[in-house]
Design a protein around this motif. Sequence first.
Motif, PDB file in Angstrom:
ATOM      1  N   GLU A   1       0.548  -1.252  -0.045  1.00  6.33           N
ATOM      2  CA  GLU A   1       0.146  -0.178   0.448  1.00  6.33           C
ATOM      3  C   GLU A   1       0.446   1.346  -0.038  1.00  6.33           C
ATOM      4  O   GLU A   1       1.012   2.117  -0.920  1.00  6.33           O
ATOM      5  CB  GLU A   1      -0.833  -0.246   0.677  1.00  6.33           C
ATOM      6  CG  GLU A   1      -1.683   1.017   1.351  1.00  6.33           C
ATOM      7  CD  GLU A   1      -2.597   1.114   2.850  1.00  6.33           C
ATOM      8  OE1 GLU A   1      -2.482   0.656   3.449  1.00  6.33           O
ATOM      9  OE2 GLU A   1      -3.394   2.885   2.471  1.00  6.33           O
ATOM     10  N   ALA A   2       1.808   1.484   1.101  1.00  9.18           N
ATOM     11  CA  ALA A   2       3.162   2.436   0.632  1.00  9.18           C
ATOM     12  C   ALA A   2       2.901   2.198  -0.861  1.00  9.18           C
ATOM     13  O   ALA A   2       3.592   3.795  -0.933  1.00  9.18           O
ATOM     14  CB  ALA A   2       3.878   1.782   1.881  1.00  9.18           C
TER      15      ALA A   2
ATOM     16  N   ARG B   1      -5.720   3.472   3.779  1.00  8.65           N
ATOM     17  CA  ARG B   1      -5.303   5.587   4.024  1.00  8.65           C
ATOM     18  C   ARG B   1      -5.237   6.149   2.486  1.00  8.65           C
ATOM     19  O   ARG B   1      -5.348   7.040   2.847  1.00  8.65           O
ATOM     20  CB  ARG B   1      -4.149   4.883   4.589  1.00  8.65           C
ATOM     21  CG  ARG B   1      -3.661   4.199   5.734  1.00  8.65           C
ATOM     22  CD  ARG B   1      -2.800   4.427   6.505  1.00  8.65           C
ATOM     23  NE  ARG B   1      -1.778   2.952   5.409  1.00  8.65           N
ATOM     24  CZ  ARG B   1      -0.465   3.253   5.754  1.00  8.65           C
ATOM     25  NH1 ARG B   1      -0.127   2.833   7.480  1.00  8.65           N
ATOM     26  NH2 ARG B   1       0.398   2.278   4.572  1.00  8.65           N
ATOM     27  N   ASN B   2      -6.125   5.282   1.351  1.00 10.18           N
ATOM     28  CA  ASN B   2      -5.653   6.625   0.566  1.00 10.18           C
ATOM     29  C   ASN B   2      -7.102   6.485   0.080  1.00 10.18           C
ATOM     30  O   ASN B   2      -7.206   6.453  -1.046  1.00 10.18           O
ATOM     31  CB  ASN B   2      -4.862   5.752  -0.350  1.00 10.18           C
ATOM     32  CG  ASN B   2      -3.503   5.165  -0.591  1.00 10.18           C
ATOM     33  OD1 ASN B   2      -3.086   6.115  -0.788  1.00 10.18           O
ATOM     34  ND2 ASN B   2      -3.787   4.004   0.170  1.00 10.18           N
TER      35      ASN B   2
ATOM     36  N   TRP C   1      -7.834   1.688  -5.202  1.00 13.03           N
ATOM     37  CA  TRP C   1      -6.855   1.494  -4.461  1.00 13.03           C
ATOM     38  C   TRP C   1      -8.211   0.482  -3.309  1.00 13.03           C
ATOM     39  O   TRP C   1      -8.023  -0.844  -3.328  1.00 13.03           O
ATOM     40  CB  TRP C   1      -6.158   2.351  -2.856  1.00 13.03           C
ATOM     41  CG  TRP C   1      -6.412   1.601  -2.270  1.00 13.03           C
ATOM     42  CD1 TRP C   1      -6.226   1.230  -0.183  1.00 13.03           C
ATOM     43  CD2 TRP C   1      -4.858   0.479  -2.430  1.00 13.03           C
ATOM     44  NE1 TRP C   1      -6.143   0.118   0.109  1.00 13.03           N
ATOM     45  CE2 TRP C   1      -4.686  -0.518  -0.557  1.00 13.03           C
ATOM     46  CE3 TRP C   1      -3.848   0.311  -3.007  1.00 13.03           C
ATOM     47  CZ2 TRP C   1      -3.632  -0.855  -0.536  1.00 13.03           C
ATOM     48  CZ3 TRP C   1      -3.319  -1.024  -2.889  1.00 13.03           C
ATOM     49  CH2 TRP C   1      -2.847  -1.523  -1.061  1.00 13.03           C
TER      50      TRP C   1
ATOM     51  N   TYR D   1       2.123   2.166  -3.777  1.00 12.49           N
ATOM     52  CA  TYR D   1       1.333   2.334  -4.280  1.00 12.49           C
ATOM     53  C   TYR D   1       1.320   3.135  -3.753  1.00 12.49           C
ATOM     54  O   TYR D   1       0.585   4.218  -4.792  1.00 12.49           O
ATOM     55  CB  TYR D   1      -0.150   1.419  -3.546  1.00 12.49           C
ATOM     56  CG  TYR D   1      -2.011   2.158  -4.244  1.00 12.49           C
ATOM     57  CD1 TYR D   1      -1.774   2.446  -6.095  1.00 12.49           C
ATOM     58  CD2 TYR D   1      -2.667   3.063  -3.598  1.00 12.49           C
ATOM     59  CE1 TYR D   1      -2.722   2.726  -6.044  1.00 12.49           C
ATOM     60  CE2 TYR D   1      -3.255   3.647  -4.094  1.00 12.49           C
ATOM     61  CZ  TYR D   1      -3.852   3.685  -5.813  1.00 12.49           C
ATOM     62  OH  TYR D   1      -4.568   4.323  -6.295  1.00 12.49           O
ATOM     63  N   THR D   2       0.922   4.248  -2.680  1.00 18.86           N
ATOM     64  CA  THR D   2       0.536   5.697  -2.001  1.00 18.86           C
ATOM     65  C   THR D   2       2.244   6.643  -2.781  1.00 18.86           C
ATOM     66  O   THR D   2       0.939   7.350  -3.675  1.00 18.86           O
ATOM     67  CB  THR D   2       0.824   5.874  -0.947  1.00 18.86           C
ATOM     68  OG1 THR D   2      -0.230   5.254  -0.269  1.00 18.86           O
ATOM     69  CG2 THR D   2       0.701   6.937  -0.358  1.00 18.86           C
TER      70      THR D   2
ATOM     71  N   LYS E   1       1.534   6.147  -7.593  1.00 16.97           N
ATOM     72  CA  LYS E   1       0.159   5.662  -7.721  1.00 16.97           C
ATOM     73  C   LYS E   1      -0.491   7.258  -9.080  1.00 16.97           C
ATOM     74  O   LYS E   1      -1.004   7.245  -9.832  1.00 16.97           O
ATOM     75  CB  LYS E   1      -0.719   5.822  -6.642  1.00 16.97           C
ATOM     76  CG  LYS E   1      -0.844   7.356  -6.127  1.00 16.97           C
ATOM     77  CD  LYS E   1      -1.804   7.198  -4.805  1.00 16.97           C
ATOM     78  CE  LYS E   1      -1.964   8.669  -3.789  1.00 16.97           C
ATOM     79  NZ  LYS E   1      -3.041   8.678  -3.213  1.00 16.97           N
TER      80      LYS E   1
END
Lengths: 196, 109
Positions: free
Chosen positions: A24-25, B107-108, B88, A27-28, A31
């Motif tokens: 997820e990190a 969190r996104n 996401w 992705y952040t 993105k």
Amino acid sequence: MMPSGMPESEAIERAKSGDGQCFEALYTMHKRRVYSLCLRMTGNTAEAEDLTQEAFLQLYRKIATFRGESAFSTWLHRLAVNVVLMHLRKKGLPEVSLQETLEPAEEDGPKKDFGSQDQVLAGSIDRVNLERAIESLPPGYRIIFVLHDIEGYEHNEIAEMMGCSIGNSKSQLHKARMKLRDLLKITRAERAASKR
Amino acid sequence: MKTGHELIVENGQESIAAAAHNAGRHIQMNCAEFQRDLPLIIDTGGTEHQEAHLRTCAVCRDLVSDLRYIAEQAKLLIPMLEPSPKVWEGIEEKLKSEGLVKPVRARNT
């Protein structure tokens, strides 16, 4: 930002082991670049979102094959380009446009400009107008313009990705720039008036 | 003694630039000839002969300037666009459904 200030390299290694938070990190962190690429290449928000999703899903499935021979962002970016090109090939758009460039009577070629002596760019271009003009380019022109002039790929890399010749990539790029100039230009008289 | 032009014809060369050089005089390139090599001129710069045309032709000068400006501005287009949160959410849902990853907190948003 990686979890707890973790370096990207460590987040990549953990994501390889199935760590969802680290993925997820990643992705952040990436993105915006991936989504912007998808949106500029397709010119369509819904398609760009689907392709961004697909690119990150492929990233998750393939991240174990990342060996660090290039920067992670470069590797991911290339993966995303391939996802978009695969999608566009399924739609048949690039092939049609590439074929069009081989036609000698194409109206967007440079010779068209001989007679348009009174047209110039409207001074400085703002980002929004340029983005809009790029969006309105024919798909074949838009893809090569985005890959070369925005994303910085070389013609030999584009030719390999697109399955076309280097000459064709150069020709498409030139026609894309000419088309953009057409879309953004005003008359010399208008530009002179705007400077007064 | 043969003239520059005769030498060119004899050798089967059609280059206007070479003709100008051999004849010892300067022949001005026209817009069509200049714009034929435009992609190369934009990316790598022009030859002396092409530069000479640019100095005297406002139309081609504007064209080159505009095309270079477009290329420069494109490089400044930074990726500012944010995908919607549903992107996401879709990724997370797909990964969970395939059992590939443990659930993570979204969190996104």
